[in-house]
Each structure stands twice: as C-alpha cells, then as structure tokens.
Scaffold this motif. Structure first.
Motif, mmCIF file in Angstrom:
data_model
loop_
_atom_site.group_PDB
_atom_site.id
_atom_site.type_symbol
_atom_site.label_atom_id
_atom_site.label_comp_id
_atom_site.label_asym_id
_atom_site.label_seq_id
_atom_site.Cartn_x
_atom_site.Cartn_y
_atom_site.Cartn_z
ATOM 1 N N LEU A 30 9.988 -66.603 26.203
ATOM 2 C CA LEU A 30 9.893 -66.170 24.605
ATOM 3 C C LEU A 30 11.096 -66.961 24.037
ATOM 4 C CD1 LEU A 30 8.877 -64.836 21.929
ATOM 5 C CD2 LEU A 30 10.672 -62.978 22.552
ATOM 6 N N VAL A 31 10.876 -68.034 23.187
ATOM 7 C CA VAL A 31 11.905 -68.696 22.476
ATOM 8 C C VAL A 31 11.060 -69.213 21.068
ATOM 9 C CG1 VAL A 31 13.323 -70.720 22.370
ATOM 10 C CG2 VAL A 31 13.095 -69.459 24.433
ATOM 11 N N THR A 32 11.778 -68.865 20.055
ATOM 12 C CA THR A 32 10.932 -69.368 18.793
ATOM 13 C C THR A 32 12.084 -69.375 17.770
ATOM 14 O OG1 THR A 32 9.103 -69.088 17.282
ATOM 15 C CG2 THR A 32 10.417 -67.071 17.942
ATOM 16 N N GLU A 33 11.702 -70.432 16.738
ATOM 17 C CA GLU A 33 12.739 -70.691 15.802
ATOM 18 C C GLU A 33 12.130 -71.182 14.216
ATOM 19 O OE1 GLU A 33 14.787 -74.073 17.493
ATOM 20 O OE2 GLU A 33 16.021 -72.757 18.484
ATOM 21 N N PRO A 34 11.515 -70.027 13.710
ATOM 22 C CA PRO A 34 10.739 -70.142 12.447
ATOM 23 C C PRO A 34 12.010 -69.896 11.338
ATOM 24 C CG PRO A 34 10.558 -68.065 13.367
ATOM 25 C CD PRO A 34 11.150 -68.683 14.383
ATOM 26 N N SER A 35 11.392 -70.716 10.014
ATOM 27 C CA SER A 35 12.362 -70.479 8.988
ATOM 28 C C SER A 35 12.450 -69.287 8.157
ATOM 29 C CB SER A 35 12.057 -71.950 8.252
ATOM 30 O OG SER A 35 10.815 -71.671 7.546
ATOM 31 N N THR A 41 8.353 -62.674 12.391
ATOM 32 C CA THR A 41 7.393 -61.468 12.977
ATOM 33 C C THR A 41 6.117 -61.829 13.326
ATOM 34 O OG1 THR A 41 6.954 -61.007 10.704
ATOM 35 C CG2 THR A 41 8.894 -59.881 11.370
ATOM 36 N N GLN A 42 5.619 -62.796 12.720
ATOM 37 C CA GLN A 42 4.181 -62.998 12.959
ATOM 38 C C GLN A 42 4.214 -64.021 14.101
ATOM 39 O OE1 GLN A 42 1.391 -62.412 11.478
ATOM 40 N NE2 GLN A 42 0.258 -63.488 13.217
ATOM 41 N N LYS A 43 5.159 -64.635 14.617
ATOM 42 C CA LYS A 43 5.133 -65.332 15.735
ATOM 43 C C LYS A 43 5.324 -64.478 16.908
ATOM 44 C CE LYS A 43 6.469 -69.988 14.600
ATOM 45 N NZ LYS A 43 5.869 -70.912 15.914
ATOM 46 N N LEU A 44 6.286 -63.525 16.659
ATOM 47 C CA LEU A 44 6.396 -62.493 17.779
ATOM 48 C C LEU A 44 5.299 -61.591 17.990
ATOM 49 C CD1 LEU A 44 10.200 -61.529 16.836
ATOM 50 C CD2 LEU A 44 9.440 -62.789 18.653
ATOM 51 N N ARG A 45 4.678 -61.173 16.950
ATOM 52 C CA ARG A 45 3.273 -60.473 17.336
ATOM 53 C C ARG A 45 2.405 -61.408 18.120
ATOM 54 N NH1 ARG A 45 4.259 -58.923 11.437
ATOM 55 N NH2 ARG A 45 4.624 -56.809 11.270
ATOM 56 N N GLU A 46 2.425 -62.496 17.903
ATOM 57 C CA GLU A 46 1.642 -63.417 18.596
ATOM 58 C C GLU A 46 2.080 -63.682 20.039
ATOM 59 O OE1 GLU A 46 1.103 -66.745 16.317
ATOM 60 O OE2 GLU A 46 -0.177 -65.796 14.698
ATOM 61 N N MET A 47 3.180 -64.029 20.123
ATOM 62 C CA MET A 47 3.953 -64.525 21.504
ATOM 63 C C MET A 47 3.970 -63.421 22.564
ATOM 64 S SD MET A 47 6.299 -67.421 20.126
ATOM 65 C CE MET A 47 6.983 -67.861 21.683
ATOM 66 N N ILE A 48 4.628 -62.413 22.265
ATOM 67 C CA ILE A 48 5.173 -61.253 22.911
ATOM 68 C C ILE A 48 3.875 -60.799 23.876
ATOM 69 C CG2 ILE A 48 5.961 -59.037 23.279
ATOM 70 C CD1 ILE A 48 7.938 -59.691 20.981
ATOM 71 N N LEU A 77 4.458 -53.099 18.493
ATOM 72 C CA LEU A 77 5.215 -54.173 18.239
ATOM 73 C C LEU A 77 5.134 -54.239 16.584
ATOM 74 C CD1 LEU A 77 6.504 -56.752 18.994
ATOM 75 C CD2 LEU A 77 4.275 -57.912 19.347
ATOM 76 N N ASN A 78 3.986 -54.154 16.021
ATOM 77 C CA ASN A 78 4.254 -54.137 14.613
ATOM 78 C C ASN A 78 4.869 -52.995 13.961
ATOM 79 O OD1 ASN A 78 2.085 -56.210 14.355
ATOM 80 N ND2 ASN A 78 0.119 -54.584 14.359
ATOM 81 N N ARG A 79 5.035 -51.944 14.421
ATOM 82 C CA ARG A 79 5.960 -50.962 13.926
ATOM 83 C C ARG A 79 7.523 -51.501 14.075
ATOM 84 N NH1 ARG A 79 2.278 -47.390 16.558
ATOM 85 N NH2 ARG A 79 3.852 -47.174 18.230
ATOM 86 N N ARG A 80 7.598 -51.886 15.271
ATOM 87 C CA ARG A 80 9.262 -52.383 15.679
ATOM 88 C C ARG A 80 9.536 -53.767 14.595
ATOM 89 N NH1 ARG A 80 10.585 -48.041 17.803
ATOM 90 N NH2 ARG A 80 10.093 -47.563 19.828
ATOM 91 N N LEU A 81 8.700 -54.521 14.651
ATOM 92 C CA LEU A 81 9.000 -55.533 13.758
ATOM 93 C C LEU A 81 8.842 -55.269 12.056
ATOM 94 C CD1 LEU A 81 6.580 -58.126 15.404
ATOM 95 C CD2 LEU A 81 9.047 -58.081 15.533
ATOM 96 N N ASN A 82 8.122 -54.386 11.861
ATOM 97 C CA ASN A 82 8.345 -54.095 10.389
ATOM 98 C C ASN A 82 9.679 -53.399 9.934
ATOM 99 O OD1 ASN A 82 5.750 -54.722 9.530
ATOM 100 N ND2 ASN A 82 4.863 -52.900 9.980
ATOM 101 N N ILE A 83 10.241 -52.621 11.219
ATOM 102 C CA ILE A 83 11.615 -52.196 10.957
ATOM 103 C C ILE A 83 12.563 -53.122 10.922
ATOM 104 C CG2 ILE A 83 13.404 -50.890 12.176
ATOM 105 C CD1 ILE A 83 11.057 -48.985 13.336
ATOM 106 N N LEU A 84 12.392 -54.101 11.725
ATOM 107 C CA LEU A 84 13.398 -55.339 11.640
ATOM 108 C C LEU A 84 13.218 -56.203 10.288
ATOM 109 C CD1 LEU A 84 15.007 -57.814 12.830
ATOM 110 C CD2 LEU A 84 12.882 -58.834 13.544
ATOM 111 N N LYS A 85 12.245 -56.352 9.661
ATOM 112 C CA LYS A 85 11.844 -56.727 8.574
ATOM 113 C C LYS A 85 12.423 -56.161 7.343
ATOM 114 C CE LYS A 85 7.673 -58.907 6.287
ATOM 115 N NZ LYS A 85 6.238 -58.979 6.324
ATOM 116 N N VAL A 86 12.420 -54.760 7.215
ATOM 117 C CA VAL A 86 12.881 -53.972 6.360
ATOM 118 C C VAL A 86 14.572 -54.294 6.421
ATOM 119 C CG1 VAL A 86 13.507 -51.585 5.879
ATOM 120 C CG2 VAL A 86 11.302 -52.412 6.015
#
Length: 89
Positions: A30-35, A41-48, A77-86
């Motif tokens: 897992l390594v990603t660098e989106p802008s 969050t989308q990349k992590l949802r797909e990659m993990i 994963l979606n619940r966790r990423l939504n927390i990160l986004k907020v």
C-alpha cells in the motif's frame, strides 16, 4: 468466531509535492499519493481490500470467495475513511 484485525494506515499531506501520502505496515504494497482527500479515500477503498486478498491476509480460495472477502471489508473501511475525511476538513 470472528477475528478482527486492526489495520493502521499512515496518511499525511506532503506540502512540497502537494499530495496525500498513504502507506501501511499492515497492508503490504500500500503506497498511494493522490492530490485530494477525496481521491485518497477512494484509492484506499479500492486498494486495501485487493491488497489484503493478494497478500493472503484475508483468505480467498476462488474468485467468488475473493469477492465475498472484499465485500466484508468495504463497509468497515468506508466508516473509517469517512471519519478521516471529516477530521481533515
């Protein structure tokens, strides 16, 4: 019996490169660098989920089981990423 693993993803904003950088010791490859945080969050949802199956952290014997394993991971994963986004706003 349900076994729960905690996957830690380290994500930070690289000011010089102007990208979010995400890596994880728990998710090999897992390594990603989106802008944007949305892209992150989308990349992590797909990659993990894919990497967990490919690295045999989540067992999948055949393609149908692989899909089922990925689908079990996505809601958490979606619940966790939504927390990160907020928290990032």
């Amino acid at each position: 019996m349900i076994i729960q693993n905690i996957l830690k993803v380290h994500a930070f904003w690289d000011k010089d490169a102007e990208v979010w950088v995400a890596t994880s010791e728990n998710v090999p490859g897992l390594v990603t660098e989106p802008s944007t945080i949305e892209s992150l969050t989308q990349k992590l949802r797909e990659m993990i989920p894919e990497l967990l199956v490919l690295n045999r952290i989540v067992p999948a014997v055949d393609p149908q089981q692989r899909v089922k394993a990925i689908l079990r991971i996505i809601p958490v994963l979606n619940r966790r990423l939504n927390i990160l986004k907020v928290r990032s706003h």
